[in-house]
Design an enzyme around this catalytic site. Structure first.
Site, PDB file in Angstrom:
ATOM      1  N   GLY A  56       0.838  -1.196   0.000  1.00 51.27           N
ATOM      2  CA  GLY A  56       0.000   0.000   0.000  1.00 51.27           C
ATOM      3  C   GLY A  56       0.864   1.233   0.000  1.00 51.27           C
ATOM      4  O   GLY A  56       2.063   1.156   0.297  1.00 51.27           O
ATOM      5  N   CYS A  83       5.359  -6.050   1.461  1.00 55.25           N
ATOM      6  CA  CYS A  83       5.678  -4.630   1.357  1.00 55.25           C
ATOM      7  C   CYS A  83       5.091  -3.844   2.538  1.00 55.25           C
ATOM      8  O   CYS A  83       5.525  -4.038   3.659  1.00 55.25           O
ATOM      9  CB  CYS A  83       5.221  -4.092   0.010  1.00 55.25           C
ATOM     10  SG  CYS A  83       5.967  -2.517  -0.368  1.00 55.25           S
ATOM     11  N   TYR A  84       4.078  -3.002   2.310  1.00 53.72           N
ATOM     12  CA  TYR A  84       3.477  -2.296   3.448  1.00 53.72           C
ATOM     13  C   TYR A  84       3.009  -3.298   4.501  1.00 53.72           C
ATOM     14  O   TYR A  84       3.119  -3.052   5.709  1.00 53.72           O
ATOM     15  CB  TYR A  84       2.299  -1.434   2.976  1.00 53.72           C
ATOM     16  CG  TYR A  84       1.645  -0.655   4.107  1.00 53.72           C
ATOM     17  CD1 TYR A  84       2.220   0.507   4.590  1.00 53.72           C
ATOM     18  CD2 TYR A  84       0.457  -1.114   4.692  1.00 53.72           C
ATOM     19  CE1 TYR A  84       1.639   1.211   5.644  1.00 53.72           C
ATOM     20  CE2 TYR A  84      -0.133  -0.412   5.743  1.00 53.72           C
ATOM     21  CZ  TYR A  84       0.459   0.749   6.209  1.00 53.72           C
ATOM     22  OH  TYR A  84      -0.116   1.436   7.244  1.00 53.72           O
ATOM     23  N   HIS A 172       7.688  -7.860  -3.957  1.00 49.75           N
ATOM     24  CA  HIS A 172       6.366  -8.316  -4.407  1.00 49.75           C
ATOM     25  C   HIS A 172       6.456  -9.668  -5.121  1.00 49.75           C
ATOM     26  O   HIS A 172       6.809  -9.716  -6.296  1.00 49.75           O
ATOM     27  CB  HIS A 172       5.766  -7.281  -5.366  1.00 49.75           C
ATOM     28  CG  HIS A 172       5.369  -6.027  -4.667  1.00 49.75           C
ATOM     29  ND1 HIS A 172       4.149  -5.848  -4.074  1.00 49.75           N
ATOM     30  CD2 HIS A 172       6.072  -4.886  -4.420  1.00 49.75           C
ATOM     31  CE1 HIS A 172       4.092  -4.654  -3.507  1.00 49.75           C
ATOM     32  NE2 HIS A 172       5.248  -4.054  -3.698  1.00 49.75           N
ATOM     33  N   GLU A 174       4.040 -11.383  -6.138  1.00 49.46           N
ATOM     34  CA  GLU A 174       2.897 -11.551  -7.050  1.00 49.46           C
ATOM     35  C   GLU A 174       3.152 -11.019  -8.455  1.00 49.46           C
ATOM     36  O   GLU A 174       2.398 -11.328  -9.368  1.00 49.46           O
ATOM     37  CB  GLU A 174       1.647 -10.888  -6.443  1.00 49.46           C
ATOM     38  CG  GLU A 174       1.657  -9.354  -6.368  1.00 49.46           C
ATOM     39  CD  GLU A 174       2.373  -8.791  -5.136  1.00 49.46           C
ATOM     40  OE1 GLU A 174       3.177  -9.520  -4.529  1.00 49.46           O
ATOM     41  OE2 GLU A 174       2.152  -7.616  -4.806  1.00 49.46           O
ATOM     42  N   ASP A 231     -20.435 -14.104 -20.143  1.00 44.64           N
ATOM     43  CA  ASP A 231     -20.880 -13.994 -18.743  1.00 44.64           C
ATOM     44  C   ASP A 231     -22.355 -14.373 -18.580  1.00 44.64           C
ATOM     45  O   ASP A 231     -22.700 -15.212 -17.755  1.00 44.64           O
ATOM     46  CB  ASP A 231     -20.663 -12.569 -18.202  1.00 44.64           C
ATOM     47  CG  ASP A 231     -19.237 -12.098 -18.366  1.00 44.64           C
ATOM     48  OD1 ASP A 231     -18.367 -12.946 -18.595  1.00 44.64           O
ATOM     49  OD2 ASP A 231     -18.995 -10.880 -18.278  1.00 44.64           O
ATOM     50  N   LYS A 372     -12.699 -12.601 -15.146  1.00 43.83           N
ATOM     51  CA  LYS A 372     -13.157 -12.949 -16.496  1.00 43.83           C
ATOM     52  C   LYS A 372     -12.558 -14.266 -17.005  1.00 43.83           C
ATOM     53  O   LYS A 372     -13.253 -15.104 -17.567  1.00 43.83           O
ATOM     54  CB  LYS A 372     -12.794 -11.815 -17.454  1.00 43.83           C
ATOM     55  CG  LYS A 372     -13.309 -11.993 -18.859  1.00 43.83           C
ATOM     56  CD  LYS A 372     -14.708 -11.464 -18.971  1.00 43.83           C
ATOM     57  CE  LYS A 372     -15.240 -11.533 -20.371  1.00 43.83           C
ATOM     58  NZ  LYS A 372     -16.586 -10.944 -20.446  1.00 43.83           N
TER      59      LYS A 372
END
Ligand code: XMP
Length: 516
Positions: A56, A83-84, A172, A174, A231, A372
């Protein structure tokens, strides 16, 4: 949350929060994002199997910094701070966090100083390429924590209290730029939190169809608007599996659909599924309402209102209708910038504008947990064909916002033919699956040309083909010129009334994908 084991990601406002959720799901574990302002009591009620504290933009030393209830770290639930999230874990537990000299952003090399389960199977322990983005840094670990790794600029790039299963990373894992980031995340999920990779789309389908049939009882009637996109088709088929003939699908032919689009989808669904499907013909109504209208916003409003009117008429014909089903997806649901707390803007849902309140219908949104690409996987599980699964996104106001200027039947027909050629050539060349969207736009002007010995004065078609990952940003696709040439030749030769084709080479921002 109906899943046996799940990870809750507390969102402290990082641009990567959604990415963390995706990576966890890709590993086969269900994950949900919640705002960091959630109370410890609410959080506990979810019985999460593990927690991840996101990054963040805040600094833990700021007066209004978003916090973490210290009791959460005493539950025995494995926690990974990123991180944060790491700085917060450190300061909550009594470590020391200070502002870095200058903000570190980009690649760094990680040197592992202590072996632990997090590092199992990574390709190197010296110089692992990791992605950093931080202002503060931890300079002293809290009591009970050990330093696991450093970089040349930060002495504590990873830390853990292994006993209490509290882990934290300054980088990070990710993002794709972090080498073996997925290995590190999976180690946290499987080796540290002891989770099993049981979340997949087949399980999702089974679980949710059962839940729907339980929720909907023996009498309840449900209405669902089909658009032909993936969808709404998936929503309809899930409900069909759950309640059969008590699902009532409505597909409205607004006269603004692509060439044969409505017919193709209706024929397919009628042939393969015994859906209760009403194909409503409302072209004349839509076109008469749009007569003389050139303003894009006005077009959208007219189409939206007319759609609701037609849909409401159909809904009233079904006795005892109680629910409206729609294909809201997870990104529509997540509170954006949620570190600011519950007051932050929540993205408005794309429901059939106002209808649920007006008709006192309850909403059913079976896809509200999914991204999606996950919906596409469910579609494949349901046996839907490629032409539905991989269909490009299509705007609600349909071709009305691609016929610039007045929308008439004649101008729509010209666009439909040109659009079909663009579609066919993208398909034939294998480019359809590579691009986000590719379509034709009819411009509100005419230009001079020459055909045979005659001067012509006819319409212009623009080709709009873009790459994107989420439609928030986009760039024009570098489609090979031979393919573009073929589209142009075919459009000019085959579509009467067009004598010029141009290519849109603008990115979003500052342009948008659609022209109106
Ligand atoms: P823009 O033109 O804003 O489009 O760059 C971004 C994405 O959204 C689609 N789009 C719409 N979808 N109703 C929709 O359901 C709309 O009014 C609408 N306008 C644009 C567009 O096709 C692209 O994928």
């Amino acid at each position: 949350m109906t899943h046996n084991s799940s990870v809750i990601i507390l969102d402290y406002g990082s641009q990567y929060t959604q990415l963390i959720a995706r990576r966890v799901r890709e590993a086969g574990v269900y994950s949900e994002i919640h705002p960091c302002t959630i109370s410890a009591t609410e959080l506990k009620a979810f019985s999460p199997s593990a927690l991840i504290l996101s990054g963040g933009p805040a600094s833990v030393s700021a007066a209004d910094a978003p916090g973490l209830a210290p009791e959460i770290l005493t539950w025995g639930v494995p926690v990974l701070g990123i991180c944060y999230g790491m700085q917060l874990m450190a300061s909550t537990e009594g470590g020391q966090v200070v502002p870095a000299q200058d903000r570190e952003y980009g690649r760094a090399e990680l040197f592992i100083s202590q072996d632990c389960a997090l590092w199992n199977g990574i390709s190197r322990t010296d110089g692992l390429k990791v992605w950093m983005s931080h202002g503060d840094k931890v300079i002293a670990t809290p009591p009970g924590f050990a330093v696991l790794a450093r970089t040349s600029r930060v002495a504590v790039a990873a830390m853990a209290d292994v006993e209490r299963k509290l882990y934290a990373l300054q980088f990070h894992p990710e993002v794709v730029h972090t080498e073996d980031g997925d290995v590190i995340l999976r180690n946290f999920l499987f080796r540290i939190a002891g989770l099993k990779p049981t979340w997949n789309m087949a399980a999702f389908l089974e679980e949710n169809v059962t839940a729907l049939s339980r929720k909907l009882g023996k009498q309840d009637q449900v209405i669902c608007a089909l658009s032909g996109g993936v969808d709404s088709t998936v929503v309809a088929l899930m409900l069909h599996k759950a309640i059969g003939g008590r699902l009532h699908c409505v597909l409205v032919d607004t006269g603004l659909l692509r060439l044969n689009e409505g017919e193709e989808i209706v024929a397919y669904l009628r042939q393969h599924f015994e859906l209760n499907l009403n194909y409503v013909q409302a072209q004349d109504l839509f076109l008469s309402r749009l007569r003389g209208v050139v303003d894009p916003e006005q077009k959208r409003k007219i189409i939206g209102h007319t759609f609701i009117e037609v849909f409401e008429q159909e809904a009233r014909k079904i006795p005892g209708i109680k629910y409206l089903a729609q294909g809201t997806l997870y990104p529509d649901v997540i509170e954006s910038v949620s570190f600011k707390g519950p007051s932050a803007v929540i993205k408005s849902h794309h429901n059939v504008g106002g209808l649920p309140e007006k008709m006192n219908l309850e909403l059913i949104e079976p896809l509200r947990e999914l991204f999606k690409d996950e919906v596409r996987k469910v579609a494949l599980e349901l046996g839907l064909p490629d032409f539905i699964v991989w269909r490009h996104p299509f705007p609600g106001p349909a071709l009305a916002i691609r016929v610039l200027g007045e929308v008439t039947r004649e101008r729509l027909d010209i666009l439909r033919q040109a659009d079909k050629i663009v579609h066919n050539e993208l398909m034939a060349s294998g480019w359809y699956a590579k691009v986000w969207q590719g379509f034709a736009v009819l411009l509100p002007l005419k230009t001079v040309g020459v055909m045979g010995d005659e001067r012509t004065y006819e319409h212009v078609i623009a080709l709009r083909i873009v790459d994107s990952v989420d439609a928030m940003t986009a760039d024009w696709s570098r489609v090979p010129s031979e393919i573009l040439a073929k589209m142009s030749n075919r459009i000019i030769n085959e579509v009467r009334g067009v004598n010029r084709v141009v290519l849109d080479i603008s990115s979003k921002p500052p342009s948008t994908i659609e022209w109106e």
